[in-house]
Design an enzyme around this catalytic site. Structure first.
Site, mmCIF file in Angstrom:
data_model
loop_
_atom_site.group_PDB
_atom_site.id
_atom_site.type_symbol
_atom_site.label_atom_id
_atom_site.label_comp_id
_atom_site.label_asym_id
_atom_site.label_seq_id
_atom_site.Cartn_x
_atom_site.Cartn_y
_atom_site.Cartn_z
ATOM 1 N N LYS A 87 0.717 -0.691 0.116
ATOM 2 C CA LYS A 87 0.474 -0.104 0.235
ATOM 3 C C LYS A 87 0.816 1.042 0.063
ATOM 4 O O LYS A 87 1.752 1.380 1.073
ATOM 5 C CB LYS A 87 -1.123 -0.078 1.483
ATOM 6 C CG LYS A 87 -1.699 1.042 1.186
ATOM 7 C CD LYS A 87 -2.666 0.896 2.498
ATOM 8 C CE LYS A 87 -3.521 1.804 2.332
ATOM 9 N NZ LYS A 87 -4.908 1.496 3.325
ATOM 10 N N ARG B 259 -10.363 -10.300 -4.006
ATOM 11 C CA ARG B 259 -11.602 -9.284 -4.108
ATOM 12 C C ARG B 259 -13.056 -10.117 -4.474
ATOM 13 O O ARG B 259 -13.009 -10.372 -5.544
ATOM 14 C CB ARG B 259 -11.730 -8.006 -3.630
ATOM 15 C CG ARG B 259 -10.523 -7.380 -3.036
ATOM 16 C CD ARG B 259 -10.266 -6.213 -4.038
ATOM 17 N NE ARG B 259 -8.757 -5.504 -3.427
ATOM 18 C CZ ARG B 259 -7.628 -4.821 -3.334
ATOM 19 N NH1 ARG B 259 -6.620 -6.437 -3.690
ATOM 20 N NH2 ARG B 259 -6.876 -4.321 -2.323
ATOM 21 N N ASP C 22 -1.804 9.367 -6.441
ATOM 22 C CA ASP C 22 -0.452 9.355 -7.040
ATOM 23 C C ASP C 22 0.102 8.485 -6.179
ATOM 24 O O ASP C 22 1.456 8.246 -6.784
ATOM 25 C CB ASP C 22 0.046 11.017 -5.948
ATOM 26 C CG ASP C 22 0.180 10.329 -4.261
ATOM 27 O OD1 ASP C 22 -0.769 9.661 -4.021
ATOM 28 O OD2 ASP C 22 -0.070 11.931 -3.453
ATOM 29 N N GLY C 23 0.016 7.055 -5.802
ATOM 30 C CA GLY C 23 -0.134 5.677 -5.463
ATOM 31 C C GLY C 23 0.819 5.593 -4.109
ATOM 32 O O GLY C 23 1.378 4.884 -4.058
ATOM 33 N N ASP D 202 -14.778 -3.923 -2.558
ATOM 34 C CA ASP D 202 -13.878 -3.318 -2.751
ATOM 35 C C ASP D 202 -12.633 -4.185 -1.774
ATOM 36 O O ASP D 202 -11.420 -4.613 -2.224
ATOM 37 C CB ASP D 202 -12.612 -2.718 -3.962
ATOM 38 C CG ASP D 202 -13.298 -1.426 -3.495
ATOM 39 O OD1 ASP D 202 -13.545 -1.625 -2.852
ATOM 40 O OD2 ASP D 202 -11.828 -1.050 -3.716
#
Length: 473
Positions: A115, A188, A127-128, A257
């Site tokens: 993450k 998921r 922006d990840g 999700d």
């Protein structure tokens, strides 16, 4: 690399699904990699506790592949309902599956997933990245949930990455980090939804086959594999929900999700632990309608299971799926009773007596109002230690009329493993908790002076509680 040859069992399988399920990606090249947390207890279960800090950072800050594992990270594709609105533009937007390996003892197939590891094809305008505060909060959440017997991912690593991030819900600029979690699958409900959205029955079947092969091998000979998988996932999800409720935990964002097929809790954003019994308590400031409030979590999980079942209609009939879904309420009631007895440290007597006691416990907690916090109730009454409960700081509440029924129904019960009361933890007046104000207080010295001592002390204290309770997820 000093892996433990007896415990390190690499077994990557995600890539076998092919390019319609995940995309190869690269981690961001971070300006810094400062190790802030490493979970050596979890690492020992997968043969990685022997890594030096430098090796750890190379793998979990720079993401050098682990031996005989995934050669490149894979960013998974999925869709999902977010607050019950379908969103086809999801996917791993700031994370990826880095490795898969077997857990020593259980033999479960686990993922090391990230993450905040950088942008992917599914980042959209993001922006990840992950804020350092978000990483700290997730480390605390997983430690506390594990201590309370909730099936949860485990925070494996937290590395500060030296970037300045701008966020609308934090004072900005704020510090950045990358988190690695050890989880029993990152597949998921939304993974199935993506392929149902495109009406790809063959991909639904492939994903069902993959999940059964690696996570539910006992279903291999099922005649109707889709219905069998839904039934198993329904049971696991009911168990997870019951454990949340007994722990007084509010996930906050129960989108499709954010639920996986093994019934393990993961991905902690605006979570909260209950300060006191309040079914309307919400964790997310943006949950204005209370959709994911504490008391509505069972309803939300069941709704999500219905969306998973809808995906399976592409490959099997409605009736067996409805039959599987209809088991949820029964599983949930049984699991909630079992979870509450475990939290109270009691041996079961009979289904009816157990249910009566649990219902009385909920009523008693409610009767305590705001004077009775959620976690101290279980701490005070653990293993039926009535003398300790009555002599403690909440003794006057327990002597009151609101607790008369609970105490009467509790009388014939025997404690489960009462030797646990010998732990020094139970000589304290107050238990470990993880309420919002404390999390903010733990973050303040990190933000203001890079002082991690309170954070480390809290993790050590939670570990003392975990060992004292001896609960199993």
């Amino acid at each position: 690399m000093p892996v433990d040859p007896a415990a390190y069992r690499p077994e990557p399988h995600l890539q076998e699904l092919g390019p319609e399920f995940a995309d190869p990606v690269q981690a961001a090249d971070f300006p810094q990699t400062i190790l802030r947390f490493r979970n050596d207890r979890a690492a020992a279960t997968v043969g990685l506790a022997g890594l030096t800090d430098e090796e750890w950072i190379a793998h979990f800050g720079r993401f050098r592949p682990l031996p005989d594992n995934l050669p490149v990270p894979l960013s998974q594709r999925y869709h999902g309902h977010q607050f019950r609105v379908y969103n086809p533009e999801l996917g791993d937007g700031r994370g990826f599956t880095f490795a898969q390996l077997r857990e020593a003892g259980t033999g479960r197939l686990l993922d090391l997933g990230t993450k905040g590891s950088g942008q992917t094809p599914w980042s959209r305008d993001g922006d990840g990245r992950l804020t350092l505060k978000g990483g700290v909060r997730e480390v605390l959440a997983t430690a506390m949930l594990e201590a309370l017997g909730v099936p949860t991912s485990r925070s494996f690593s937290l590395v500060e990455t030296g970037e300045a991030l701008w966020r609308g819900d934090e004072p900005s600029p704020t510090r950045s980090s990358v988190l690695v979690r050890l989880s029993h699958s990152h597949i998921r409900f939304g993974s199935f939804q993506r392929h149902a959205f495109f009406d790809k029955a063959d991909r639904i079947e492939a994903l069902i086959g993959h999940v059964i092969a690696w996570y539910y091998p006992e279903l291999h000979n099922a005649e109707d594999k889709a219905a069998a998988l839904l039934a198993a996932t329904t049971e696991r999800s009911a168990r997870l929900t019951a454990r949340w409720m007994a722990a007084g935990f509010v996930h906050g964002v129960l989108n499709t999700d954010n639920m996986n097929i093994t019934g393990e809790s993961f991905d902690y954003g605006p979570y909260r632990f209950l300060p006191h019994n309040d079914p309307n308590f919400t964790a997310a400031y943006f949950d204005h309608a209370g959709l994911y409030s504490f008391g509505r979590q069972p309803e939300s999980v069941f709704w999500n299971l219905q969306q998973l079942a809808a995906c399976f209609t592409l490959v099997t009939g409605h009736d067996p799926l409805v039959e599987a879904l209809n088991t949820f309420s029964g599983h949930y009631r049984r699991e909630l009773t079992a979870a509450m007895l475990a939290r109270l440290g009691l041996q079961s007597r009979s289904p009816d007596e157990d249910a009566d006691l649990v219902n009385a416990a909920f009523r008693a907690i409610a009767a305590g109002g705001e004077r009775l916090r959620w976690e101290p109730f279980f701490f005070d009454w653990f293993c039926k230690d009535e003398a300790r409960a009555l002599k403690g700081p909440r003794g006057d509440i327990y002597e009151g009329e609101g607790f008369a029924e609970f105490r009467r129904l509790l009388a014939p019960y025997a404690p489960e493993r009462p030797e646990r009361l010998a732990a020094g933890y139970f000589a304290r007046a107050e238990p470990e908790e993880l309420l919002y104000d404390e999390i903010e207080a733990l973050w303040a010295p990190i933000a203001q002076g890079d002082d991690w001592s309170a954070f480390q002390a809290k993790l050590e204290a939670i570990e003392v509680a975990r060992q004292a309770y001896g609960l199993s997820a």
